[in-house]
Design a protein around this motif. Structure first.
Motif, PDB file in Angstrom:
ATOM      1  N   GLN A 123     -39.540   2.582  -0.920  1.00 53.14           N
ATOM      2  CA  GLN A 123     -39.424   2.269   0.505  1.00 53.14           C
ATOM      3  C   GLN A 123     -39.874   0.834   0.699  1.00 53.14           C
ATOM      4  O   GLN A 123     -41.030   0.497   0.453  1.00 53.14           O
ATOM      5  N   LEU A 124     -38.962  -0.024   1.147  1.00 54.65           N
ATOM      6  CA  LEU A 124     -39.260  -1.428   1.430  1.00 54.65           C
ATOM      7  C   LEU A 124     -39.582  -1.552   2.909  1.00 54.65           C
ATOM      8  O   LEU A 124     -38.805  -1.104   3.758  1.00 54.65           O
ATOM      9  N   ASN A 125     -40.749  -2.126   3.216  1.00 51.79           N
ATOM     10  CA  ASN A 125     -41.205  -2.288   4.598  1.00 51.79           C
ATOM     11  C   ASN A 125     -41.201  -3.768   4.961  1.00 51.79           C
ATOM     12  O   ASN A 125     -41.846  -4.573   4.286  1.00 51.79           O
ATOM     13  N   ILE A 126     -40.518  -4.079   6.053  1.00 51.80           N
ATOM     14  CA  ILE A 126     -40.433  -5.466   6.516  1.00 51.80           C
ATOM     15  C   ILE A 126     -41.057  -5.536   7.908  1.00 51.80           C
ATOM     16  O   ILE A 126     -40.410  -5.228   8.914  1.00 51.80           O
ATOM     17  N   PRO A 127     -42.350  -5.914   7.981  1.00 50.74           N
ATOM     18  CA  PRO A 127     -43.005  -6.059   9.290  1.00 50.74           C
ATOM     19  C   PRO A 127     -42.498  -7.322   9.993  1.00 50.74           C
ATOM     20  O   PRO A 127     -42.467  -8.399   9.404  1.00 50.74           O
ATOM     21  N   VAL A 128     -42.108  -7.168  11.241  1.00 51.64           N
ATOM     22  CA  VAL A 128     -41.573  -8.284  12.027  1.00 51.64           C
ATOM     23  C   VAL A 128     -42.547  -8.594  13.150  1.00 51.64           C
ATOM     24  O   VAL A 128     -42.868  -7.726  13.964  1.00 51.64           O
ATOM     25  N   SER A 129     -43.011  -9.850  13.180  1.00 50.58           N
ATOM     26  CA  SER A 129     -43.926 -10.278  14.244  1.00 50.58           C
ATOM     27  C   SER A 129     -43.159 -10.619  15.513  1.00 50.58           C
ATOM     28  O   SER A 129     -43.503 -10.170  16.597  1.00 50.58           O
ATOM     29  N   VAL A 130     -42.112 -11.449  15.356  1.00 55.20           N
ATOM     30  CA  VAL A 130     -41.315 -11.906  16.496  1.00 55.20           C
ATOM     31  C   VAL A 130     -39.847 -11.895  16.100  1.00 55.20           C
ATOM     32  O   VAL A 130     -39.480 -12.397  15.042  1.00 55.20           O
ATOM     33  N   ILE A 131     -39.002 -11.312  16.962  1.00 53.22           N
ATOM     34  CA  ILE A 131     -37.553 -11.322  16.735  1.00 53.22           C
ATOM     35  C   ILE A 131     -36.843 -11.331  18.085  1.00 53.22           C
ATOM     36  O   ILE A 131     -37.319 -10.732  19.044  1.00 53.22           O
ATOM     37  N   GLN A 132     -35.758 -12.046  18.160  1.00 58.08           N
ATOM     38  CA  GLN A 132     -34.928 -12.052  19.358  1.00 58.08           C
ATOM     39  C   GLN A 132     -33.816 -11.027  19.129  1.00 58.08           C
ATOM     40  O   GLN A 132     -32.743 -11.351  18.615  1.00 58.08           O
ATOM     41  N   GLU A 133     -34.074  -9.781  19.484  1.00 52.57           N
ATOM     42  CA  GLU A 133     -33.166  -8.684  19.179  1.00 52.57           C
ATOM     43  C   GLU A 133     -31.798  -8.839  19.829  1.00 52.57           C
ATOM     44  O   GLU A 133     -30.817  -8.311  19.333  1.00 52.57           O
ATOM     45  N   GLU A 134     -31.737  -9.574  20.932  1.00 57.17           N
ATOM     46  CA  GLU A 134     -30.432  -9.771  21.568  1.00 57.17           C
ATOM     47  C   GLU A 134     -29.568 -10.769  20.793  1.00 57.17           C
ATOM     48  O   GLU A 134     -28.359 -10.802  20.957  1.00 57.17           O
ATOM     49  N   ARG A 135     -30.165 -11.555  19.924  1.00 60.29           N
ATOM     50  CA  ARG A 135     -29.409 -12.553  19.140  1.00 60.29           C
ATOM     51  C   ARG A 135     -29.313 -12.208  17.663  1.00 60.29           C
ATOM     52  O   ARG A 135     -28.384 -12.621  16.992  1.00 60.29           O
ATOM     53  N   VAL A 136     -30.302 -11.474  17.132  1.00 57.86           N
ATOM     54  CA  VAL A 136     -30.385 -11.203  15.690  1.00 57.86           C
ATOM     55  C   VAL A 136     -30.364  -9.698  15.451  1.00 57.86           C
ATOM     56  O   VAL A 136     -31.096  -8.945  16.095  1.00 57.86           O
ATOM     57  N   ASP A 137     -29.536  -9.278  14.510  1.00 58.54           N
ATOM     58  CA  ASP A 137     -29.421  -7.869  14.137  1.00 58.54           C
ATOM     59  C   ASP A 137     -29.706  -7.739  12.640  1.00 58.54           C
ATOM     60  O   ASP A 137     -28.887  -8.145  11.816  1.00 58.54           O
ATOM     61  N   LEU A 138     -30.887  -7.207  12.295  1.00 57.67           N
ATOM     62  CA  LEU A 138     -31.229  -6.990  10.887  1.00 57.67           C
ATOM     63  C   LEU A 138     -30.443  -5.781  10.400  1.00 57.67           C
ATOM     64  O   LEU A 138     -30.602  -4.679  10.917  1.00 57.67           O
ATOM     65  N   GLN A 139     -29.578  -5.988   9.369  1.00 58.10           N
ATOM     66  CA  GLN A 139     -28.626  -4.949   8.996  1.00 58.10           C
ATOM     67  C   GLN A 139     -28.948  -4.241   7.685  1.00 58.10           C
ATOM     68  O   GLN A 139     -28.917  -3.018   7.620  1.00 58.10           O
ATOM     69  N   ALA A 140     -29.213  -4.999   6.628  1.00 62.44           N
ATOM     70  CA  ALA A 140     -29.386  -4.393   5.305  1.00 62.44           C
ATOM     71  C   ALA A 140     -30.237  -5.315   4.444  1.00 62.44           C
ATOM     72  O   ALA A 140     -30.560  -6.437   4.834  1.00 62.44           O
ATOM     73  N   VAL A 141     -30.558  -4.826   3.240  1.00 63.21           N
ATOM     74  CA  VAL A 141     -31.350  -5.621   2.314  1.00 63.21           C
ATOM     75  C   VAL A 141     -30.957  -5.266   0.877  1.00 63.21           C
ATOM     76  O   VAL A 141     -30.655  -4.113   0.577  1.00 63.21           O
ATOM     77  N   TYR A 142     -30.913  -6.280   0.024  1.00 69.36           N
ATOM     78  CA  TYR A 142     -30.723  -6.102  -1.420  1.00 69.36           C
ATOM     79  C   TYR A 142     -32.094  -6.201  -2.071  1.00 69.36           C
ATOM     80  O   TYR A 142     -32.827  -7.159  -1.827  1.00 69.36           O
ATOM     81  N   PHE A 143     -32.430  -5.213  -2.917  1.00 69.63           N
ATOM     82  CA  PHE A 143     -33.735  -5.207  -3.555  1.00 69.63           C
ATOM     83  C   PHE A 143     -33.656  -4.377  -4.826  1.00 69.63           C
ATOM     84  O   PHE A 143     -33.107  -3.270  -4.811  1.00 69.63           O
ATOM     85  N   HIS A 144     -34.166  -4.880  -5.909  1.00 70.00           N
ATOM     86  CA  HIS A 144     -34.192  -4.195  -7.210  1.00 70.00           C
ATOM     87  C   HIS A 144     -32.822  -3.670  -7.631  1.00 70.00           C
ATOM     88  O   HIS A 144     -32.689  -2.548  -8.116  1.00 70.00           O
ATOM     89  N   GLY A 145     -31.793  -4.486  -7.419  1.00 67.97           N
ATOM     90  CA  GLY A 145     -30.450  -4.129  -7.873  1.00 67.97           C
ATOM     91  C   GLY A 145     -29.718  -3.119  -7.016  1.00 67.97           C
ATOM     92  O   GLY A 145     -28.715  -2.551  -7.449  1.00 67.97           O
ATOM     93  N   MET A 146     -30.197  -2.879  -5.805  1.00 66.21           N
ATOM     94  CA  MET A 146     -29.544  -1.932  -4.908  1.00 66.21           C
ATOM     95  C   MET A 146     -29.470  -2.523  -3.500  1.00 66.21           C
ATOM     96  O   MET A 146     -30.164  -3.480  -3.190  1.00 66.21           O
ATOM     97  N   LYS A 147     -28.618  -1.923  -2.679  1.00 65.08           N
ATOM     98  CA  LYS A 147     -28.501  -2.340  -1.283  1.00 65.08           C
ATOM     99  C   LYS A 147     -28.754  -1.122  -0.409  1.00 65.08           C
ATOM    100  O   LYS A 147     -28.297  -0.017  -0.708  1.00 65.08           O
ATOM    101  N   SER A 148     -29.497  -1.339   0.680  1.00 68.43           N
ATOM    102  CA  SER A 148     -29.799  -0.247   1.601  1.00 68.43           C
ATOM    103  C   SER A 148     -29.783  -0.770   3.037  1.00 68.43           C
ATOM    104  O   SER A 148     -30.194  -1.906   3.283  1.00 68.43           O
ATOM    105  N   PRO A 149     -29.341   0.056   3.984  1.00 70.28           N
ATOM    106  CA  PRO A 149     -29.399  -0.366   5.390  1.00 70.28           C
ATOM    107  C   PRO A 149     -30.839  -0.403   5.882  1.00 70.28           C
ATOM    108  O   PRO A 149     -31.703   0.314   5.373  1.00 70.28           O
ATOM    109  N   LEU A 150     -31.086  -1.234   6.871  1.00 71.75           N
ATOM    110  CA  LEU A 150     -32.410  -1.334   7.497  1.00 71.75           C
ATOM    111  C   LEU A 150     -32.427  -0.512   8.782  1.00 71.75           C
ATOM    112  O   LEU A 150     -31.481  -0.549   9.558  1.00 71.75           O
TER     113      LEU A 150
END
Length: 148
Positions: free
Chosen positions: A47-74
């Motif tokens: 389980q990869l955890n990405i703590p976000v302090s500040v994000i402009q959710e109306e402009r930025v959409d965090l979608q997925a991440v590549y990690f250890h040779g795999m891709k998973s949605p966020l």
């Protein structure tokens, strides 16, 4: 002569298409302010955890991440809305094998490896996000393992 001209033209067309497909650039500017990114091992994998302090959710959409040779949605954590989580299924889980296929219904498909579009080390991940209706990439570094 005609065959060599045709072959050269074919190679030229293929190289043009290949260069268009690989026109992906890493963003140097982070799409949000991140705290220390970490991962933990769970009963189902990583389980990869990405703590976000500040994000402009109306402009930025965090979608997925590549990690250890795999891709998973966020997805946003249900317990803490400031943490985005990616789950990677690794290893062999118990599977129900039966003559009756209905009893195998709950089995989860194994997660297939998926190559990152960029070279990354074991303590790095590639974040895929949308901004201004475009897909962009950002490299997360210094990812550490934490025990739960």
């Amino acid at each position: 002569m005609k065959k060599s001209l045709l072959m050269i033209t074919g190679i030229l067309v293929l190289s043009i298409f290949a260069s268009c497909g690989s026109n992906k650039d890493l963003q140097e500017r982070a799409p949000a302010q991140f705290a220390d990114v970490y991962y933990t091992y769970t009963s189902e994998g990583i389980q990869l955890n990405i703590p976000v302090s500040v994000i402009q959710e109306e402009r930025v959409d965090l979608q997925a991440v590549y990690f250890h040779g795999m891709k998973s949605p966020l997805v946003k954590s249900e317990e803490n809305s400031n943490i985005y989580i990616a789950n990677f299924r690794v290893g062999a889980q118990d599977m129900v094998m039966d003559v009756d296929p209905k009893k195998e219904y709950g089995n989860k498909m194994p997660q297939m490896p998926e190559e990152s579009p960029f070279k990354i080390d074991q303590d790095e991940a590639i974040l895929v996000f949308g901004q201004n209706e475009k897909t962009k990439f950002y490299k997360l570094t210094g990812i550490v393992e934490k025990e739960e």
